[in-house]
Design a protein around this motif. Sequence first.
Motif, mmCIF file in Angstrom:
data_model
loop_
_atom_site.group_PDB
_atom_site.id
_atom_site.type_symbol
_atom_site.label_atom_id
_atom_site.label_comp_id
_atom_site.label_asym_id
_atom_site.label_seq_id
_atom_site.Cartn_x
_atom_site.Cartn_y
_atom_site.Cartn_z
ATOM 1 N N TYR A 147 0.829 -1.203 0.000
ATOM 2 C CA TYR A 147 0.000 0.000 0.000
ATOM 3 C C TYR A 147 0.870 1.263 0.000
ATOM 4 C CZ TYR A 147 -2.961 3.734 1.712
ATOM 5 O OH TYR A 147 -3.607 4.935 1.869
ATOM 6 N N ILE A 148 1.902 1.278 0.820
ATOM 7 C CA ILE A 148 2.794 2.444 0.882
ATOM 8 C C ILE A 148 3.466 2.656 -0.477
ATOM 9 C CG2 ILE A 148 4.887 3.369 1.950
ATOM 10 C CD1 ILE A 148 2.473 3.408 3.802
ATOM 11 N N HIS A 149 3.977 1.586 -1.070
ATOM 12 C CA HIS A 149 4.664 1.715 -2.357
ATOM 13 C C HIS A 149 3.692 2.079 -3.484
ATOM 14 C CE1 HIS A 149 8.720 0.704 -1.201
ATOM 15 N NE2 HIS A 149 8.264 -0.315 -0.502
ATOM 16 N N MET A 150 2.489 1.513 -3.465
ATOM 17 C CA MET A 150 1.509 1.858 -4.502
ATOM 18 C C MET A 150 1.088 3.322 -4.405
ATOM 19 S SD MET A 150 -1.119 -1.259 -4.824
ATOM 20 C CE MET A 150 -1.567 -1.380 -6.527
ATOM 21 N N ARG A 151 0.944 3.776 -3.189
ATOM 22 C CA ARG A 151 0.579 5.186 -3.005
ATOM 23 C C ARG A 151 1.678 6.094 -3.541
ATOM 24 N NH1 ARG A 151 -0.823 8.070 2.629
ATOM 25 N NH2 ARG A 151 -1.536 10.000 1.720
ATOM 26 N N TYR A 152 2.928 5.694 -3.345
ATOM 27 C CA TYR A 152 4.018 6.507 -3.873
ATOM 28 C C TYR A 152 4.045 6.472 -5.401
ATOM 29 C CZ TYR A 152 8.485 8.616 -4.745
ATOM 30 O OH TYR A 152 9.459 9.441 -5.216
ATOM 31 N N VAL A 153 3.814 5.302 -5.983
ATOM 32 C CA VAL A 153 3.820 5.190 -7.443
ATOM 33 C C VAL A 153 2.678 6.013 -8.045
ATOM 34 C CG1 VAL A 153 3.447 3.588 -9.354
ATOM 35 C CG2 VAL A 153 4.999 2.967 -7.522
ATOM 36 N N GLU A 154 1.491 5.939 -7.454
ATOM 37 C CA GLU A 154 0.331 6.632 -8.015
ATOM 38 C C GLU A 154 0.370 8.138 -7.789
ATOM 39 O OE1 GLU A 154 -2.976 4.734 -6.146
ATOM 40 O OE2 GLU A 154 -3.002 3.097 -7.599
ATOM 41 N N ARG A 155 0.695 8.555 -6.569
ATOM 42 C CA ARG A 155 0.557 9.967 -6.199
ATOM 43 C C ARG A 155 1.857 10.670 -5.877
ATOM 44 N NH1 ARG A 155 -4.007 8.603 -1.930
ATOM 45 N NH2 ARG A 155 -5.510 7.709 -3.358
ATOM 46 N N GLY A 156 2.917 9.919 -5.645
ATOM 47 C CA GLY A 156 4.184 10.535 -5.252
ATOM 48 C C GLY A 156 4.168 11.029 -3.819
ATOM 49 N N VAL A 157 3.379 10.373 -2.959
ATOM 50 C CA VAL A 157 3.216 10.809 -1.570
ATOM 51 C C VAL A 157 3.743 9.727 -0.645
ATOM 52 C CG1 VAL A 157 1.549 11.456 0.198
ATOM 53 C CG2 VAL A 157 1.202 12.181 -2.156
ATOM 54 N N LEU A 158 4.587 10.130 0.301
ATOM 55 C CA LEU A 158 5.079 9.243 1.349
ATOM 56 C C LEU A 158 4.428 9.647 2.670
ATOM 57 C CD1 LEU A 158 8.820 9.085 0.384
ATOM 58 C CD2 LEU A 158 7.154 7.254 0.239
ATOM 59 N N PRO A 159 4.188 8.684 3.573
ATOM 60 C CA PRO A 159 3.438 8.984 4.793
ATOM 61 C C PRO A 159 4.036 10.092 5.660
ATOM 62 C CG PRO A 159 3.705 6.631 4.545
ATOM 63 C CD PRO A 159 4.491 7.266 3.464
ATOM 64 N N VAL A 160 5.293 10.065 5.944
ATOM 65 C CA VAL A 160 5.894 11.041 6.851
ATOM 66 C C VAL A 160 6.458 12.235 6.104
ATOM 67 C CG1 VAL A 160 7.704 11.351 8.582
ATOM 68 C CG2 VAL A 160 6.432 9.220 8.488
ATOM 69 N N VAL A 161 7.025 11.997 4.940
ATOM 70 C CA VAL A 161 7.742 13.026 4.200
ATOM 71 C C VAL A 161 6.803 13.950 3.452
ATOM 72 C CG1 VAL A 161 9.469 13.395 2.404
ATOM 73 C CG2 VAL A 161 9.696 11.482 3.982
ATOM 74 N N GLY A 162 5.774 13.397 2.865
ATOM 75 C CA GLY A 162 4.866 14.201 2.050
ATOM 76 C C GLY A 162 5.093 13.921 0.579
ATOM 77 N N GLU A 163 5.004 14.945 -0.229
ATOM 78 C CA GLU A 163 5.074 14.774 -1.672
ATOM 79 C C GLU A 163 6.518 14.845 -2.162
ATOM 80 O OE1 GLU A 163 2.969 16.844 -5.451
ATOM 81 O OE2 GLU A 163 1.854 16.758 -3.563
ATOM 82 N N LYS A 164 6.958 13.779 -2.801
ATOM 83 C CA LYS A 164 8.272 13.701 -3.442
ATOM 84 C C LYS A 164 8.068 13.007 -4.774
ATOM 85 C CE LYS A 164 11.623 14.963 -0.586
ATOM 86 N NZ LYS A 164 12.645 15.899 -0.883
ATOM 87 N N ASP A 165 8.528 13.604 -5.820
ATOM 88 C CA ASP A 165 8.313 13.024 -7.135
ATOM 89 C C ASP A 165 9.664 12.751 -7.788
ATOM 90 O OD1 ASP A 165 6.924 12.052 -9.272
ATOM 91 O OD2 ASP A 165 6.749 13.997 -10.248
ATOM 92 N N ASN A 166 9.897 11.487 -8.111
ATOM 93 C CA ASN A 166 11.124 11.090 -8.777
ATOM 94 C C ASN A 166 10.845 9.807 -9.540
ATOM 95 O OD1 ASN A 166 13.666 9.755 -9.301
ATOM 96 N ND2 ASN A 166 14.586 11.284 -7.985
ATOM 97 N N ASP A 167 11.279 9.749 -10.792
ATOM 98 C CA ASP A 167 11.021 8.567 -11.618
ATOM 99 C C ASP A 167 11.790 7.343 -11.137
ATOM 100 O OD1 ASP A 167 9.277 9.947 -13.194
ATOM 101 O OD2 ASP A 167 10.782 10.474 -14.706
ATOM 102 N N VAL A 168 13.018 7.525 -10.719
ATOM 103 C CA VAL A 168 13.832 6.389 -10.270
ATOM 104 C C VAL A 168 13.219 5.767 -9.025
ATOM 105 C CG1 VAL A 168 16.093 5.694 -9.424
ATOM 106 C CG2 VAL A 168 15.917 7.318 -11.312
ATOM 107 N N LEU A 169 12.802 6.587 -8.074
ATOM 108 C CA LEU A 169 12.177 6.052 -6.860
ATOM 109 C C LEU A 169 10.815 5.450 -7.172
ATOM 110 C CD1 LEU A 169 13.077 8.704 -4.162
ATOM 111 C CD2 LEU A 169 14.261 6.613 -4.781
ATOM 112 N N GLY A 170 10.135 5.974 -8.158
ATOM 113 C CA GLY A 170 8.872 5.378 -8.585
ATOM 114 C C GLY A 170 9.067 3.977 -9.131
ATOM 115 N N TRP A 171 10.099 3.801 -9.933
ATOM 116 C CA TRP A 171 10.402 2.463 -10.451
ATOM 117 C C TRP A 171 10.869 1.526 -9.342
ATOM 118 C CZ3 TRP A 171 8.698 0.352 -14.644
ATOM 119 C CH2 TRP A 171 8.348 1.154 -15.717
#
Length: 105
Positions: A50-74
């Motif tokens: 769930y945490i990883h899917m949320r990051y892939v879909e929205r670029g949102v991490l629970p504690v950090v907030g919004e971070k957008d990066n293609d490498v981390l998405g992959w």
Amino acid sequence: MNDLIFYTGYIFFSIVFYIPSLLGSQSWSGHRFSISKFLVVDAYNVFCIYIHMRYVERGVLPVVGEKDNDVLGWASFVMIFIHAVSTPMPWERKKLKFIGKYFKS
């Protein structure tokens, strides 16, 4: 430099949070399998997925907030599948050499 530290930490903690899933799937398969152990490992995997899917879909991490990066998405996309296949099975899995050395039956 701050982003490099974050990206390295994200990859590192993704691997660290995968280790309990790997250990659970390797040491609780075979004759040590039970439904309760299966459910514990699966609940942990579903949470991580769930945490990883949320990051892939929205670029949102629970504690950090919004971070957008293609490498981390992959990296998160790969971690979704790795967590999905790391579950205890009723049959004996082939042990990894470094894990089988510490968890003998």
